[in-house]
Design a protein around this motif. Structure first.
Motif, PDB file in Angstrom:
ATOM      1  N   VAL A  81       6.638  -0.287  -5.431  1.00 39.34           N
ATOM      2  CA  VAL A  81       7.070   1.262  -4.617  1.00 39.34           C
ATOM      3  C   VAL A  81       6.971   2.745  -6.261  1.00 39.34           C
ATOM      4  N   MET A  82       7.542   1.739  -6.963  1.00 36.60           N
ATOM      5  CA  MET A  82       7.539   2.651  -8.400  1.00 36.60           C
ATOM      6  C   MET A  82       6.809   3.994  -8.961  1.00 36.60           C
ATOM      7  N   MET A  83       5.173   2.324  -8.759  1.00 39.12           N
ATOM      8  CA  MET A  83       4.672   2.629  -9.674  1.00 39.12           C
ATOM      9  C   MET A  83       3.160   3.749  -8.173  1.00 39.12           C
ATOM     10  N   ARG A  84       2.601   3.158  -7.328  1.00 39.37           N
ATOM     11  CA  ARG A  84       2.874   4.240  -6.208  1.00 39.37           C
ATOM     12  C   ARG A  84       3.626   5.770  -6.171  1.00 39.37           C
ATOM     13  N   TYR A  85       4.927   5.448  -6.188  1.00 40.02           N
ATOM     14  CA  TYR A  85       5.156   7.037  -5.735  1.00 40.02           C
ATOM     15  C   TYR A  85       5.580   7.750  -6.005  1.00 40.02           C
ATOM     16  N   PHE A  86       6.503   6.939  -7.218  1.00 37.82           N
ATOM     17  CA  PHE A  86       6.854   8.059  -8.704  1.00 37.82           C
ATOM     18  C   PHE A  86       5.668   8.433 -10.105  1.00 37.82           C
ATOM     19  N   LEU A  87       4.651   6.834 -10.368  1.00 36.08           N
ATOM     20  CA  LEU A  87       3.600   7.364 -10.973  1.00 36.08           C
ATOM     21  C   LEU A  87       2.349   7.474 -10.037  1.00 36.08           C
ATOM     22  N   GLU A  88       2.496   8.168  -9.022  1.00 34.65           N
ATOM     23  CA  GLU A  88       1.172   8.397  -8.243  1.00 34.65           C
ATOM     24  C   GLU A  88      -0.118   7.226  -8.410  1.00 34.65           C
ATOM     25  N   MET A  89       0.458   6.007  -8.859  1.00 34.40           N
ATOM     26  CA  MET A  89      -1.079   5.437  -8.588  1.00 34.40           C
ATOM     27  C   MET A  89      -1.963   5.072  -7.868  1.00 34.40           C
ATOM     28  N   SER A  90      -3.119   5.035  -7.812  1.00 37.74           N
ATOM     29  CA  SER A  90      -3.539   4.250  -6.788  1.00 37.74           C
ATOM     30  C   SER A  90      -3.851   2.658  -6.341  1.00 37.74           C
ATOM     31  N   PHE A  91      -3.727   1.952  -4.752  1.00 38.54           N
ATOM     32  CA  PHE A  91      -3.221   0.720  -5.411  1.00 38.54           C
ATOM     33  C   PHE A  91      -4.551  -0.340  -5.796  1.00 38.54           C
ATOM     34  N   LYS A  92      -5.652   0.231  -6.088  1.00 36.75           N
ATOM     35  CA  LYS A  92      -6.263  -0.595  -7.183  1.00 36.75           C
ATOM     36  C   LYS A  92      -6.005  -0.255  -8.531  1.00 36.75           C
ATOM     37  N   GLU A  93      -5.626   0.693  -9.277  1.00 35.01           N
ATOM     38  CA  GLU A  93      -4.740   0.799 -10.496  1.00 35.01           C
ATOM     39  C   GLU A  93      -3.528  -0.568 -10.391  1.00 35.01           C
ATOM     40  N   ILE A  94      -2.825  -0.318  -8.865  1.00 34.50           N
ATOM     41  CA  ILE A  94      -1.293  -1.139  -9.325  1.00 34.50           C
ATOM     42  C   ILE A  94      -1.840  -2.518  -9.595  1.00 34.50           C
ATOM     43  N   ALA A  95      -2.758  -2.865  -8.276  1.00 33.03           N
ATOM     44  CA  ALA A  95      -3.066  -4.359  -8.411  1.00 33.03           C
ATOM     45  C   ALA A  95      -4.032  -4.447 -10.020  1.00 33.03           C
ATOM     46  N   ASP A  96      -4.773  -3.807 -10.905  1.00 37.13           N
ATOM     47  CA  ASP A  96      -5.131  -4.357 -11.856  1.00 37.13           C
ATOM     48  C   ASP A  96      -4.177  -4.314 -12.603  1.00 37.13           C
ATOM     49  N   LEU A  97      -2.603  -3.321 -13.090  1.00 31.53           N
ATOM     50  CA  LEU A  97      -2.310  -3.728 -13.508  1.00 31.53           C
ATOM     51  C   LEU A  97      -1.093  -4.466 -13.576  1.00 31.53           C
ATOM     52  N   THR A  98      -0.514  -5.246 -12.532  1.00 26.99           N
ATOM     53  CA  THR A  98       0.429  -6.249 -11.908  1.00 26.99           C
ATOM     54  C   THR A  98      -0.506  -7.321 -11.378  1.00 26.99           C
ATOM     55  N   GLY A  99      -1.961  -7.321 -11.986  1.00 31.67           N
ATOM     56  CA  GLY A  99      -2.867  -8.775 -11.971  1.00 31.67           C
ATOM     57  C   GLY A  99      -3.087  -9.488 -10.967  1.00 31.67           C
ATOM     58  N   VAL A 100      -3.073  -8.690  -9.875  1.00 34.06           N
ATOM     59  CA  VAL A 100      -2.933  -8.889  -8.481  1.00 34.06           C
ATOM     60  C   VAL A 100      -4.179  -7.898  -7.334  1.00 34.06           C
ATOM     61  N   SER A 101      -4.341  -8.710  -6.605  1.00 40.70           N
ATOM     62  CA  SER A 101      -6.049  -8.529  -5.369  1.00 40.70           C
ATOM     63  C   SER A 101      -5.058  -6.777  -5.077  1.00 40.70           C
ATOM     64  N   VAL A 102      -5.684  -5.910  -4.206  1.00 39.97           N
ATOM     65  CA  VAL A 102      -5.786  -5.247  -4.121  1.00 39.97           C
ATOM     66  C   VAL A 102      -5.036  -5.263  -2.646  1.00 39.97           C
ATOM     67  N   ASN A 103      -5.789  -6.595  -2.283  1.00 37.04           N
ATOM     68  CA  ASN A 103      -4.329  -6.954  -0.862  1.00 37.04           C
ATOM     69  C   ASN A 103      -3.213  -7.227  -0.597  1.00 37.04           C
TER      70      ASN A 103
END
Length: 195
Positions: A147-169
């Motif tokens: 939630v923080m990455m998506r709404y406050f940092l405006e990151m894409s789900f792909k960027e979030i997945a890459d940073l957190t080390g999990v899949s986009v799904n």
């Protein structure tokens, strides 16, 4: 010169074993990507410099502790995850400040002259933001992070997945659970969200 060609994982191992030059190689190798990533989120050179330095302080500290580092083959992703957490921390501290101060630079009452918004709407919006931040803090860590990455940092789900080390799904699933949990918390706490 041969050291410059070594993969990240070997350079990390050599640095942990005491070869200080290996970290310098890693920093030089990835600094433009890390710096660019941070700048793209904060859009301020001074803040970017601070977060960049703090990121590598944390990298050095973690690597020196040995037991806390788990690279999983992706040094750059690991460093970007550290930077992302520091950006979130910076965002949290900056966002709290205007809500708690009333100075000549920032005053709720200075917005009264804005004909498109009145003081009541400003106060309601600020209270909703405060309430939502409290509720977000109650989410499980992985959901709160998305939630923080998506709404406050405006990151894409792909960027979030890459940073957190999990899949986009998995990232999308965490967001879905977070939204479900937030709805439940909003209802439970009788929070009014204006449309």
């Amino acid at each position: 010169m041969a050291k410059l060609q070594l993969p990240d994982a070997i350079l990390v191992d050599k640095y942990i074993s005491g070869d200080e030059n290996c970290l310098a190689i890693l920093v030089k190798r990835h600094q433009s990507k890390i710096y660019g990533y941070i700048y793209s989120k904060v859009l301020d050179r001074d803040v970017t410099e601070d977060i960049f330095q703090d990121t590598f302080y944390k990298v050095i500290y973690t690597l020196k502790q040995k037991k806390y580092y788990n690279e999983e083959g992706k040094f750059l992703s690991w460093v970007l995850r550290i930077a992302s957490n520091l950006i979130i921390d910076k965002f949290r501290s900056d966002k709290k400040m205007p809500l708690n101060r009333d100075t000549d630079d920032f005053s709720v009452f200075s917005k009264i002259t804005d004909s498109s918004r009145n003081i009541e709407n400003i106060l309601i919006k600020e209270q909703v933001n405060i309430d939502l931040k409290v509720l977000i803090e109650k989410l499980p860590h992985d959901q709160k992070e998305v939630v923080m990455m998506r709404y406050f940092l405006e990151m894409s789900f792909k960027e979030i997945a890459d940073l957190t080390g999990v899949s986009v799904n998995t990232t999308l699933g965490r967001m879905r659970y977070a939204m479900t949990n937030l709805r439940k918390l909003i209802e439970k706490n009788n929070i009014y969200l204006p449309s």
